[in-house]
Design an enzyme around this catalytic site. Structure first.
Site, PDB file in Angstrom:
ATOM      1  N   SER A 154       0.947  -1.171  -0.169  1.00 38.81           N
ATOM      2  CA  SER A 154      -0.047  -0.024  -0.073  1.00 38.81           C
ATOM      3  C   SER A 154       0.851   1.329   0.049  1.00 38.81           C
ATOM      4  O   SER A 154       2.054   1.142   0.469  1.00 38.81           O
ATOM      5  CB  SER A 154      -0.697   0.030   1.345  1.00 38.81           C
ATOM      6  OG  SER A 154      -1.337   1.048   1.496  1.00 38.81           O
ATOM      7  N   TYR A 167      -1.488   0.461  10.790  1.00 40.41           N
ATOM      8  CA  TYR A 167      -1.905   0.037   9.243  1.00 40.41           C
ATOM      9  C   TYR A 167      -0.630   0.324   8.411  1.00 40.41           C
ATOM     10  O   TYR A 167      -0.177  -0.377   7.723  1.00 40.41           O
ATOM     11  CB  TYR A 167      -3.140   0.548   8.667  1.00 40.41           C
ATOM     12  CG  TYR A 167      -3.302   0.023   7.495  1.00 40.41           C
ATOM     13  CD1 TYR A 167      -3.879  -1.074   7.217  1.00 40.41           C
ATOM     14  CD2 TYR A 167      -3.346   1.185   6.490  1.00 40.41           C
ATOM     15  CE1 TYR A 167      -3.636  -1.384   5.914  1.00 40.41           C
ATOM     16  CE2 TYR A 167      -3.391   0.763   5.000  1.00 40.41           C
ATOM     17  CZ  TYR A 167      -3.642  -0.711   4.702  1.00 40.41           C
ATOM     18  OH  TYR A 167      -3.866  -1.080   3.478  1.00 40.41           O
TER      19      TYR A 167
HETATM   20  C1  8X3 Z   1      -5.141   1.829   1.022  1.00 36.97           C
HETATM   21  C2  8X3 Z   1      -4.560   2.748   0.897  1.00 36.97           C
HETATM   22  O1  8X3 Z   1      -4.359   5.211   1.351  1.00 36.97           O
HETATM   23  O2  8X3 Z   1      -6.066   4.315   2.673  1.00 36.97           O
HETATM   24  O3  8X3 Z   1      -3.930   0.644   1.569  1.00 36.97           O
HETATM   25  O4  8X3 Z   1      -3.750   3.915   3.181  1.00 36.97           O
HETATM   26  S1  8X3 Z   1      -4.623   4.008   1.975  1.00 36.97           S
END
Ligand code: 8X3
Length: 267
Positions: A154, A167
């Site tokens: 990501s 995350y």
């Molecule tokens: C997903 C993209 O920008 O929401 O991994 O982190 S973001």
């Protein structure tokens, strides 16, 4: 075969087409994983599709026109991953392409407010799950001295944003693991690569916001996000390069997104 070693197949597997390679896609129940499975089927790959939701995998299998095998497991369940992949029928064991797609964001909250269970889930699924699956698939790639591992990372792995500490860390780990495994597996002729998407219109935000459709919808308001097919295209590009070419890393963003936090919206 003991009960614990029995693959949780939703249907009896067809024999793979021996003239075609085998791909395994984790998290094939929706979004990027689903689109990738369909795109690889379009290239003729035999497909092993995995996920937690058997009904969704069965629905995908029903529309695939290539031989396919369904494996139902949670990537975060170390023993299930190990035993299920180990007990694949022999004809399905020679996995040429592994797409480590399973992963999600859980919550978007400042560190002092974030839920520890959400943090656990992101580390367990995005990081440890990827490791468990890769470790289970690797031995046959090493023994055959060929293979291609594509990790779905990501933009969050490249940039840290507010309320996304864990995350972002989990996706940064995916990037580092990708690089480290590419180095380790270099002697074995195994390609290791990553694709880092920005905003993709999937169930991602709905999961992040625990089913709050309004909040999830606002993420994509006023812009055209990537579709899951856009990311699957990048997978197709990687796997269709010649044997001597490894597209090691792709960062793919909607035109309206310049960075994790710089987004042009209209209206
Ligand atoms: C997903 C993209 O920008 O929401 O991994 O982190 S973001």
């Amino acid at each position: 075969m003991s009960a614990t070693n029995t693959p949780k197949q939703a249907t009896i597997a067809a024999q793979p087409n021996t003239n075609q390679p085998i791909a395994m896609v984790t998290g094939a129940t929706s979004g990027i994983g689903l689109a990738t499975a369909k795109a690889l089927a379009g290239l003729g790959y035999n497909l092993i599709i995995t996920g937690r939701r058997a009904d969704r995998l069965a629905a995908l299998q029903a529309v695939l026109t290539v031989p396919s095998l369904v494996l139902v497991f949670d990537v975060a369940d170390r023993e299930a991953v190990k035993s299920t992949i180990a007990s694949l029928p022999e004809v399905w064991q020679s996995i040429d392409v592994l797409v480590n797609n399973a992963g999600n964001a859980h919550g978007l909250a400042s560190s002092e407010n974030a839920d520890l269970d959400d943090w656990d889930a992101m580390i367990d699924i995005n990081v440890k799950g990827l490791l468990y699956v890769t470790k289970a698939v690797l031995p046959q790639m090493v023994s055959r001295q060929t293979g291609h591992i594509i990790n779905i990372s990501s933009i969050a792995g490249r940039e840290t944003y507010a309320n996304g500490a864990v995350y972002c860390a989990s996706k940064a780990a995916v990037d580092r693991i990708t690089t480290g495994m590419r180095i380790d597996l270099n002697p074995h002729n195994i390609k290791v690569a990553s694709i880092a998407p920005g905003m993709v219109d999937t169930e991602f935000s709905l999961v992040r916001f625990k089913g709050d459709a309004e909040r999830a919808g606002n993420v994509y308001k006023g812009l055209t996000p990537l579709s899951a097919d856009d990311v699957a295209d990048a997978v197709v590009y990687m796997v269709t390069r010649p044997a001597h070419v490894n597209i090691a890393d792709i960062l793919i963003l909607p035109t309206a997104q310049a960075s994790a936090t710089v987004v042009k919206r209209v209206g």
